[in-house]
Design an enzyme around this catalytic site. Structure first.
Site, PDB file in Angstrom:
ATOM      1  N   GLU A 195       0.775  -1.294  -0.205  1.00 42.21           N
ATOM      2  CA  GLU A 195       0.145  -0.036   0.053  1.00 42.21           C
ATOM      3  C   GLU A 195       0.840   1.177  -0.165  1.00 42.21           C
ATOM      4  O   GLU A 195       1.014   2.010  -0.858  1.00 42.21           O
ATOM      5  CB  GLU A 195      -0.879  -0.042   1.186  1.00 42.21           C
ATOM      6  CG  GLU A 195      -1.845   1.124   1.322  1.00 42.21           C
ATOM      7  CD  GLU A 195      -2.715   1.222   2.598  1.00 42.21           C
ATOM      8  OE1 GLU A 195      -2.356   0.798   3.645  1.00 42.21           O
ATOM      9  OE2 GLU A 195      -3.564   1.900   2.813  1.00 42.21           O
ATOM     10  N   ASP A 274     -11.456   0.934   6.631  1.00 44.52           N
ATOM     11  CA  ASP A 274     -11.959   1.522   7.834  1.00 44.52           C
ATOM     12  C   ASP A 274     -13.081   2.435   7.447  1.00 44.52           C
ATOM     13  O   ASP A 274     -12.808   3.744   7.268  1.00 44.52           O
ATOM     14  CB  ASP A 274     -10.811   2.684   8.450  1.00 44.52           C
ATOM     15  CG  ASP A 274      -9.542   1.867   8.642  1.00 44.52           C
ATOM     16  OD1 ASP A 274      -9.419   1.417   9.794  1.00 44.52           O
ATOM     17  OD2 ASP A 274      -8.630   1.592   7.825  1.00 44.52           O
TER      18      ASP A 274
HETATM   19  N1  HPA Z   1      -4.112   0.507   7.364  1.00 46.80           N
HETATM   20  C1  HPA Z   1      -3.091   0.377   8.276  1.00 46.80           C
HETATM   21  N2  HPA Z   1      -3.056   0.274   9.522  1.00 46.80           N
HETATM   22  C2  HPA Z   1      -4.211   0.400  10.148  1.00 46.80           C
HETATM   23  C3  HPA Z   1      -5.395   0.944   9.550  1.00 46.80           C
HETATM   24  C4  HPA Z   1      -5.257   0.970   7.983  1.00 46.80           C
HETATM   25  O1  HPA Z   1      -6.222   1.197   7.177  1.00 46.80           O
HETATM   26  N3  HPA Z   1      -6.304   1.155  10.240  1.00 46.80           N
HETATM   27  C5  HPA Z   1      -5.974   0.900  11.482  1.00 46.80           C
HETATM   28  N4  HPA Z   1      -4.633   0.652  11.337  1.00 46.80           N
HETATM   29 ZN    ZN Z   2      -6.047  -1.945   6.572  1.00 46.84          ZN
END
Ligand code: HPA
Ligand code: ZN
Length: 330
Positions: A195, A274
């Site tokens: 990512e 999220d």
């Molecule tokens: N990405 C990485 N770490 C995280 C995320 C996310 O979307 N949400 C909570 N911790």
């Molecule tokens: Zn995630």
């Protein structure tokens, strides 16, 4: 065909990250905790970029202080998921937030979450499983404590182990002890990679942590030899397109690589990550994918089958979900 009504499976959902802002605000008020910096004036979560998002996430999470709070959270999250047509979900849960990695406390949080999930399943039919997640920027020591919690509680509900947090911090090899322990305990493995990290981070997740699924993994598209490896080895990507677009990884939905990955043979799935933070829902993900790439019922069914094959659940559960997918008129 109503996209909202299509049965959906979601493999990549952070439990605290799925908390509706009203839920977090309500809890803060009940407990007289000041988290005003967490919200914009319109009531939505406020953050500038990914690293800021992580700190706002942790501030919002600070109002969740007891197993009962987590039970209420699971209830609120599953109610919303069921309303979006989700029939099976896996959620990331972190001992760091639930008892500070103390195994006894963790068991109490887990029991409360599992009971809430069982009530939601009885009411709406939605099935939930948990993936214990260590947090990269909290460091390898805390990850080891999380892995021990996971190994102690592997079972019907806790079925996986993973790593989330800031991909820019530390190296995945620092977490091998935790992933080895989790694997030996019988947990299935996934890791956030590809990512914010490039293709090499996906290779590291596969070669160093030896995970079977990748959280995101979309930046594999920058290295076609890696894309071919993912396709050949059947590595499933937990793709969260709306999250990627919201955080600026891709400027528009139609520039997202999910379709190109799929065309080259990679098994992709779709999740929200999220959802209230990224102003999305599973229905919205489906709507945007339909708009950007012309996806229809057949495409979404393929996505659901990929998720079903890659789900961290036992065979009986998989059969039950397969029945629900089959029953639904597409
Ligand atoms: N990405 C990485 N770490 C995280 C995320 C996310 O979307 N949400 C909570 N911790
Ligand atoms: Zn995630």
């Amino acid at each position: 065909m109503s996209l909202r009504d299509l049965p959906k499976l979601e493999l990549h959902l952070h439990l605290e990250g799925a908390a509706p802002p009203t839920f977090i605000r309500g809890l803060a008020k009940e407990k007289s905790i000041d988290i005003s910096g967490v919200f914009r004036e319109d009531g939505s979560y406020a953050f500038r970029d990914f690293v800021h998002f992580l700190s706002v996430y942790e501030a919002a999470t600070s109002v969740l202080k007891t197993p009962e709070d987590y039970a209420r959270l699971v209830t609120a999250v599953l109610e919303e998921s069921a309303a979006q047509g989700v029939i099976y979900a896996e959620t990331f849960v972190s001992p760091d937030f639930c008892g500070g990695s103390d195994v006894g406390a963790w068991r109490e949080y887990l029991l409360a979450m599992q009971e809430a999930a069982a009530r939601a399943e009885a009411r709406d039919g939605i099935i939930l499983r948990g993936i214990v997640t260590c947090i990269r920027h909290f460091g390898p020591e805390k990850a080891r404590a999380s892995a021990l919690c996971a190994a102690e509680t592997v079972g019907d509900f806790i079925t996986g182990f993973g790593i989330a947090g800031d991909e820019g911090r530390g190296a995945l090899r620092d977490f091998t002890w935790s992933f080895d322990l989790a694997r030996e305990a019988g947990l299935r493995l996934t890791a956030h990679a590809g990512e914010w990290g490039g293709p090499q981070s996906v290779r590291d997740a596969l070669d160093v942590l030896r995970v079977e699924r990748i959280g995101h993994g979309v930046r594999a598209i920058e290295d076609l030899a890696l894309v071919d490896r993912l396709a050949e080895d059947g590595v499933v990507l937990e793709v969260c397109p709306g999250s990627n677009v919201m955080l600026g990884l891709y400027p528009r939905w139609d520039r997202h690589p999910i379709q190109r990955l799929r065309e080259r043979g990679v098994k992709v799935t779709v999740s929200t990550d999220d959802p209230p933070f990224f102003h999305t829902t599973m229905t919205r993900e489906y709507e945007e994918l339909a708009r950007a790439f012309g996806w229809g019922a057949e495409d979404f069914l393929e996505i659901s089958r990929n998720a079903l094959d890659a789900a961290f659940c036992d065979g009986d559960t998989r059969d039950k979900i397969a029945e629900k997918l089959k029953d639904h008129p597409q």
